[in-house]
Motif scaffolding. Structure first.
Motif, short mmCIF file in Angstrom:
data_model
loop_
_atom_site.label_atom_id
_atom_site.label_comp_id
_atom_site.label_asym_id
_atom_site.label_seq_id
_atom_site.Cartn_x
_atom_site.Cartn_y
_atom_site.Cartn_z
N ILE A 42 37.46 -35.18 32.95
CA ILE A 42 37.78 -34.22 31.96
C ILE A 42 36.90 -34.11 30.65
CG2 ILE A 42 39.57 -32.51 30.94
CD1 ILE A 42 39.84 -32.60 33.71
N SER A 43 36.12 -33.08 30.42
CA SER A 43 35.57 -32.98 29.13
C SER A 43 36.26 -32.53 27.99
CB SER A 43 34.35 -31.97 29.25
OG SER A 43 33.36 -32.40 30.16
N VAL A 44 36.43 -33.32 27.03
CA VAL A 44 36.89 -33.11 25.85
C VAL A 44 36.02 -32.73 24.61
CG1 VAL A 44 38.74 -33.85 24.24
CG2 VAL A 44 38.66 -34.68 26.60
N VAL A 45 36.22 -31.38 23.82
CA VAL A 45 35.37 -31.05 22.81
C VAL A 45 36.08 -30.74 21.85
CG1 VAL A 45 33.65 -29.54 22.12
CG2 VAL A 45 33.61 -30.23 24.37
N ASN A 46 35.65 -31.48 20.43
CA ASN A 46 36.59 -30.96 19.09
C ASN A 46 35.80 -29.96 18.55
OD1 ASN A 46 37.20 -30.86 16.58
ND2 ASN A 46 37.86 -33.06 16.49
N ASP A 72 39.14 -28.69 23.00
CA ASP A 72 39.10 -28.11 24.26
C ASP A 72 38.82 -29.09 25.47
OD1 ASP A 72 38.99 -25.42 23.08
OD2 ASP A 72 36.80 -25.17 23.08
N PHE A 73 39.86 -28.87 26.70
CA PHE A 73 39.61 -29.62 27.74
C PHE A 73 39.21 -28.82 28.93
CE2 PHE A 73 42.55 -31.29 24.81
CZ PHE A 73 42.91 -32.68 24.83
N SER A 74 38.51 -29.19 29.89
CA SER A 74 37.92 -28.41 30.86
C SER A 74 37.57 -29.34 31.93
CB SER A 74 36.75 -27.64 30.46
OG SER A 74 35.66 -28.36 29.82
N GLY A 75 37.76 -28.95 33.12
CA GLY A 75 37.18 -29.75 34.37
C GLY A 75 37.18 -28.78 35.37
N ILE A 76 36.26 -29.03 36.45
CA ILE A 76 36.09 -28.30 37.71
C ILE A 76 37.14 -27.84 38.22
CG2 ILE A 76 34.73 -28.46 39.63
CD1 ILE A 76 32.81 -30.73 38.76
N ASP A 77 38.25 -28.47 38.70
CA ASP A 77 39.14 -28.21 39.33
C ASP A 77 40.50 -27.64 38.48
OD1 ASP A 77 37.75 -28.63 41.83
OD2 ASP A 77 38.30 -30.79 41.61
N TYR A 78 40.42 -27.52 37.16
CA TYR A 78 41.55 -27.47 36.72
C TYR A 78 41.32 -26.49 35.51
CZ TYR A 78 43.09 -31.78 38.21
OH TYR A 78 43.50 -32.75 39.39
N LYS A 79 42.43 -25.62 35.36
CA LYS A 79 42.44 -24.63 34.24
C LYS A 79 42.03 -25.07 32.90
CE LYS A 79 45.69 -21.52 36.53
NZ LYS A 79 47.00 -20.96 36.54
N TYR A 80 41.25 -24.33 32.21
CA TYR A 80 40.63 -24.21 30.99
C TYR A 80 41.84 -24.55 29.84
CZ TYR A 80 38.51 -23.37 26.25
OH TYR A 80 37.97 -23.67 24.92
N GLU A 96 49.15 -36.73 24.40
CA GLU A 96 49.13 -36.71 25.81
C GLU A 96 49.16 -35.10 26.39
OE1 GLU A 96 52.78 -37.27 28.91
OE2 GLU A 96 51.99 -39.04 28.52
N VAL A 97 48.00 -34.92 27.18
CA VAL A 97 47.73 -33.50 27.61
C VAL A 97 48.15 -33.30 29.03
CG1 VAL A 97 45.89 -31.96 27.64
CG2 VAL A 97 46.11 -33.55 25.79
N ASN A 98 48.67 -32.24 29.20
CA ASN A 98 48.94 -32.11 30.82
C ASN A 98 47.71 -30.70 30.97
OD1 ASN A 98 51.13 -33.38 32.10
ND2 ASN A 98 51.96 -32.93 29.79
N MET A 99 47.19 -30.77 32.28
CA MET A 99 46.41 -29.64 32.61
C MET A 99 46.85 -29.28 34.03
SD MET A 99 42.64 -30.84 31.63
CE MET A 99 41.79 -29.14 31.86
N THR A 100 46.59 -27.76 34.33
CA THR A 100 47.11 -27.16 35.54
C THR A 100 45.95 -27.21 36.65
OG1 THR A 100 48.65 -25.99 34.29
CG2 THR A 100 48.30 -25.57 36.66
N ALA A 101 46.10 -27.36 37.68
CA ALA A 101 45.04 -27.59 38.80
C ALA A 101 44.73 -25.73 39.07
CB ALA A 101 45.51 -28.00 40.09
N LYS A 102 43.60 -25.44 39.49
CA LYS A 102 43.28 -24.26 39.78
C LYS A 102 43.81 -23.65 41.19
CE LYS A 102 38.88 -24.12 37.10
NZ LYS A 102 37.50 -23.82 37.07
N ALA A 103 44.26 -22.63 41.12
CA ALA A 103 44.97 -22.05 42.84
C ALA A 103 43.69 -21.84 43.40
CB ALA A 103 45.65 -21.12 42.55
N ASN A 182 29.33 -21.39 35.20
CA ASN A 182 28.86 -21.00 34.06
C ASN A 182 29.74 -21.39 32.90
OD1 ASN A 182 26.78 -20.13 35.64
ND2 ASN A 182 26.87 -18.01 34.89
N LYS A 183 30.94 -21.28 32.97
CA LYS A 183 31.80 -21.51 31.90
C LYS A 183 31.69 -22.81 31.36
CE LYS A 183 35.37 -18.21 32.50
NZ LYS A 183 36.84 -17.64 32.91
N TYR A 184 31.45 -23.99 32.16
CA TYR A 184 31.37 -25.30 31.65
C TYR A 184 30.13 -25.37 30.80
CZ TYR A 184 30.46 -30.22 31.87
OH TYR A 184 30.31 -31.52 31.66
#
Length: 240
Positions: A42-46, A72-80, A96-103, A182-184
């Motif tokens: 997961i990419s983390v950007v300040n 900002d937290f972003s991953g291929i299979d997870y919501k921004y 601690e950060v919780n991310m949600t998987a993309k449907a 493209n969003k990545y």
């Protein structure tokens, strides 16, 4: 009255100085989770200082930040996800950060009942035979004694080798298009949308990056891509 105002200004200045000193950047250590599972890559950007980090296999990351910064937290299979660094997280140095998987869009999934049937299973070609691309077949077919001599003299071999390299890069570019949206590029790597294709060409010219794609190591690929994006943006902004 003047003395009272002077004392008030001094006290206000001291208060602001103490506040600034207690909110300097420091290393924040965090863990990214989803349904109790740690998320790797997961990419983390300040957004404040433009520092970038990538989570390891345990979902952990470390990044310089201060209270009030936006991550900002972003991953291929997870919501921004966009998150503030709260004061209690800054003070403890842990978050601690919780991310949600993309449907998954089920109506776009195509199931092939006969996916296991191919040229090998039908006995048309031997099992384990090396599969060549069209350009590789043309190059190897030009290596016969007669044809090979003609190819060398005519310069055809050089052209075939060049076409093979172009084909390899095209395959790598298609792989990049599949792995990252493209969003990545725009949100995480800060590459303008109109320059994404140019940045992809820039990446596939890097031997270490190409090797990581071949090894299918997503974490290493994202780490190298982040470094390449930093260099690419520096050169791009320097030319403007």
């Amino acid at each position: 009255m003047k003395n009272s105002l002077l004392v008030l200004f001094v006290l206000l200045g001291q208060s602001q100085l103490m506040t600034a000193q207690t909110n300097v950047e420091k290393i924040i250590t965090g863990t990214v989770l989803s349904d109790i599972a740690q998320l790797e890559g997961i990419s983390v950007v300040n957004c404040s200082n433009k520092m970038i980090a990538v989570t390891d296999k345990n979902g952990c990351f470390s990044i310089q930040a201060k209270s009030g910064d936006i991550l900002d937290f972003s991953g291929i299979d997870y919501k921004y996800l966009r998150k503030y660094v709260y004061k209690f997280e800054y003070n403890s140095g842990v978050m601690e950060v919780n991310m949600t998987a993309k449907a998954v869009e089920l109506d776009e999934v195509v199931i092939n009942k006969y996916g296991s049937i191919n040229a090998e299973s039908l006995g048309i070609i031997p099992k384990g035979q090396i599969k060549l691309t069209p350009q590789e077949r043309r190059l190897y077919s030009s290596k016969g004694i007669v044809d090979g001599t003609y190819s060398i003299l005519s310069g055809e071999r050089s052209l075939l080798k060049m076409n093979l390299e172009v084909e390899k890069k095209e395959l790598l570019l298609k792989k990049l298009e599949y792995l990252f949206g493209n969003k990545y590029y725009t949100n995480t790597l800060k590459i303008p949308e109109e320059l994404i294709k140019g940045f992809q060409y820039y990446c596939v010219e890097d031997n270490e990056f190409v090797e990581s794609l071949g090894l299918k190591n997503k974490t290493t690929t994202m780490f190298l891509m982040t470094n390449l994006a930093t260099t690419y943006n520096q050169k791009r902004l320097g030319e403007e």
